[in-house]
Design a protein around this motif. Structure first.
Motif, PDB file in Angstrom:
ATOM      1  N   VAL A  27     106.740  97.036 -32.535  1.00 30.24           N
ATOM      2  CA  VAL A  27     105.498  96.832 -33.288  1.00 30.24           C
ATOM      3  C   VAL A  27     104.283  97.238 -32.462  1.00 30.24           C
ATOM      4  O   VAL A  27     103.337  97.865 -32.976  1.00 30.24           O
ATOM      5  N   SER A  74     104.332 101.319 -31.859  1.00 27.55           N
ATOM      6  CA  SER A  74     104.423 102.231 -32.995  1.00 27.55           C
ATOM      7  C   SER A  74     103.033 102.625 -33.493  1.00 27.55           C
ATOM      8  O   SER A  74     102.084 101.832 -33.472  1.00 27.55           O
ATOM      9  N   TRP A  90     103.677 101.146 -42.092  1.00 32.46           N
ATOM     10  CA  TRP A  90     104.480 100.912 -40.883  1.00 32.46           C
ATOM     11  C   TRP A  90     103.547 100.811 -39.683  1.00 32.46           C
ATOM     12  O   TRP A  90     102.565 101.550 -39.604  1.00 32.46           O
ATOM     13  N   PRO A  91     103.803  99.882 -38.774  1.00 28.52           N
ATOM     14  CA  PRO A  91     104.911  98.904 -38.770  1.00 28.52           C
ATOM     15  C   PRO A  91     104.572  97.662 -39.589  1.00 28.52           C
ATOM     16  O   PRO A  91     103.400  97.354 -39.795  1.00 28.52           O
ATOM     17  N   GLN A  92     105.625  96.922 -39.963  1.00 33.32           N
ATOM     18  CA  GLN A  92     105.490  95.641 -40.646  1.00 33.32           C
ATOM     19  C   GLN A  92     105.908  94.545 -39.657  1.00 33.32           C
ATOM     20  O   GLN A  92     107.106  94.317 -39.458  1.00 33.32           O
ATOM     21  N   THR A 112     109.750  93.339 -39.158  1.00 35.00           N
ATOM     22  CA  THR A 112     110.382  93.933 -37.972  1.00 35.00           C
ATOM     23  C   THR A 112     110.876  92.866 -37.006  1.00 35.00           C
ATOM     24  O   THR A 112     112.000  92.931 -36.491  1.00 35.00           O
TER      25      THR A 112
END
Length: 536
Positions: free
Chosen positions: A32, A35, A172-174, A178
């Motif tokens: 996370v 990214s 994204w990201p979650q 994640t």
């Protein structure tokens, strides 16, 4: 595996499972944090058949359009359409690179086509999605319109149903999803590692695993205690503790492990050094002496002896002198803690194995058997040296002490070594096991102050207001008026004397040693008067 086995597995391998869970969460958080945010813009297209005056022809065209929806999904994500978008918008990428950012889908039995474009810029993602829709419509018109047919009579046509707009939040990201997935995968990995380690049998971590490895009954389980290294004689220092009761249970199990054959000479050994053999032997000897047995501890570990230090005796002369025929056994036996007699090791010889294997050792045990109820041999570990395997055939039974966490192959090797000399392995003792119920056992085994107050005599004020006629206590439960105690631990008043427990002729008188309810022998030897038992 049953649910109970999963619970046992978690208790045994909770560190590995927790490590897998934390590792999965850490990896998810790292993903996370590192990214790059991506924004997804979606455009929706409506694909339909061309118009016609013939109703049956229109129906066939609609059916034809529905059957080709999967083909259109592949078409909109193709490199050709993506290359047209790149050329139209002058994007700094190639057609295949853009095609990797496009995702398309179509619901069954519908003619709606969704295309999603991901990019770091939300505005650019929406622009690419709308341009992609235009290029797809042009490609459908070129492929589905036959030559010489006017556009109104096209077989299949596509048009934009819902344009793409710049997204407000990244796709994204979650973080929550994640991290949840990472935690779940880490937990599963930890459980898989725990199951694998149990299947391989790398270490002994439970009573069941020890019984499977040795194929002998587990006579006792001694829970781990942080301060046991400083005060190993827990039977002497904490007579009502859970560990002291565990040693008493070991004594009872050892007495009834074979009712057809008495175990007078018992040898205690272990697979490896530091497994706690001497500590178990010393506390077992104290519990036997507490039960009125005449106990002798023979310090047969002539390499690293420790038993004499626990019982507070000197090893200037001892077993090595007796085996070398330079002293008599009755001259070197000393009185130790708790009424236990100790035959110390004496000077450490250069050839311990040869002395223990000499015929004099057999003669010595034959001399000591009539004078004692139990003779406990403290020996070296089985695997490093051969001293224990030399003495094992001379004992009536062998008890293998195993510390929790010992490798299973070492325990099996110790069992095979004892079996090779035809030793009689009567059972095992598991030491250092983590027990969640230790506190509960401690509260149950020890009498609380409230319990003692209930068992004590009533106060004077209560007796003054009572009726003149005091009800008599039934004879089976009658206790002295000075102090009431539980029937199992009935103690007469001070002027009376308790009958002395059977001891050898050279036993020493008993004192309290600071505990009013526990009787222990005095370190000063003298011959007690008949029936005398002094309290301090």
């Amino acid at each position: 595996m049953t649910p109970r086995e999963y619970v046992d597995l978690f208790r045994e391998r909770w560190r590995a499972i927790l490590a897998g869970l934390l590792l999965g969460i850490a990896v998810a958080v790292g993903i996370v944090q590192t990214s790059t945010p991506l924004y997804a813009a979606k455009v929706t297209l409506f694909v339909s058949a061309g118009t016609s005056t013939d109703p049956s022809a229109a129906l066939d065209r609609n059916q034809l359009s529905a059957q080709r929806m999967q083909t259109y999904v592949q078409l909109i994500t193709s490199d050709r359409v993506a290359s047209d978008v790149v050329q139209s918008l002058q994007l700094p990428m190639t057609g295949p690179e853009l095609a990797g950012r496009i995702a398309a889908s179509s619901e069954p039995d519908t003619v709606l086509l969704d295309a999603t474009v991901s990019d770091e810029d939300p505005v650019l993602a929406a622009t690419i999605a709308n341009t992609l829709a235009d290029q797809f419509i042009s490609a459908v018109d070129d492929l589905e319109q036959p030559s010489g047919v006017i556009p109104s009579e096209a077989v299949v046509s596509a048009r934009v149903f819902e344009e793409a707009v710049p997204p407000a939040e990244p796709n994204w990201p979650q973080p929550v999803l994640t991290i949840a997935i990472g935690a779940l995968l880490g937990l599963l990995a930890g459980f898989a590692l725990a199951v694998l380690r149990r299947a391989l049998g790398t270490s002994i971590t439970s009573r069941r695993l020890l019984a499977d490895a040795v194929t002998a009954p587990v006579l006792g389980v001694i829970a781990r205690r942080r301060r046991s290294a400083k005060d190993p004689l827990v039977v002497r220092d904490a007579t009502r503790g859970s560990r002291a009761e565990a040693f008493r249970q070991l004594r009872t199990n050892l007495q009834f492990v074979d009712v057809d054959r008495a175990l007078k000479v018992v040898m205690l050994t272990s697979p490896s050094p530091g497994d706690g053999t001497t500590t178990v032997l010393a506390n077992l000897a104290l519990t036997m002496a507490e039960a009125g047995q005449r106990v002798l501890v023979v310090e047969a570990d002539l390499r690293r002896p420790r038993a004499a230090d626990m019982f507070g005796v000197q090893r200037t002369y001892g077993l090595s002198n007796v085996l070398a025929r330079r002293a008599k056994a009755h001259d070197v036996v000393q009185h130790g803690e708790g009424g236990v007699d100790v035959l110390p090791s004496g000077p450490i010889p250069p050839n311990p194995g040869q002395l223990l294997a000499s015929p004099r050792m057999v003669e010595l045990l034959d001399e000591l058997r009539p004078a004692y109820d139990a003779i406990l041999l403290d020996t070296s570990p089985v695997l490093p040296v051969a001293d224990a395997t030399v003495l094992a055939p001379l004992a009536d039974g062998v008890v293998l002490v195993v510390r929790a966490g010992t490798r299973a192959h070492r325990v099996e090797a110790a069992r095979e070594a004892l079996g090779a000399v035809s030793a009689r392995l009567v059972g095992t003792v598991l030491v250092g096991l983590r027990s969640r119920s230790a506190r509960g056992d401690q509260r149950y085994a020890a009498a609380t102050p409230a319990t003692q107050r209930v068992l004590a005599a009533p106060p004077a004020a209560a007796t003054a207001t009572a009726a003149p006629q005091v009800p008599q206590v039934p004879p089976a439960r009658q206790v002295p008026p000075a102090r009431q105690v539980p029937p199992a631990r009935q103690v007469p008043p001070a002027p009376q004397a308790l009958p002395a427990a059977p001891r050898p002729a050279h036993s020493v008188p008993a004192t309290t040693n600071g505990n009013a309810n526990v009787w222990r022998p005095s370190p000063v030897p003298r011959t007690p008067a008949p029936g005398e038992r002094r309290r301090v």
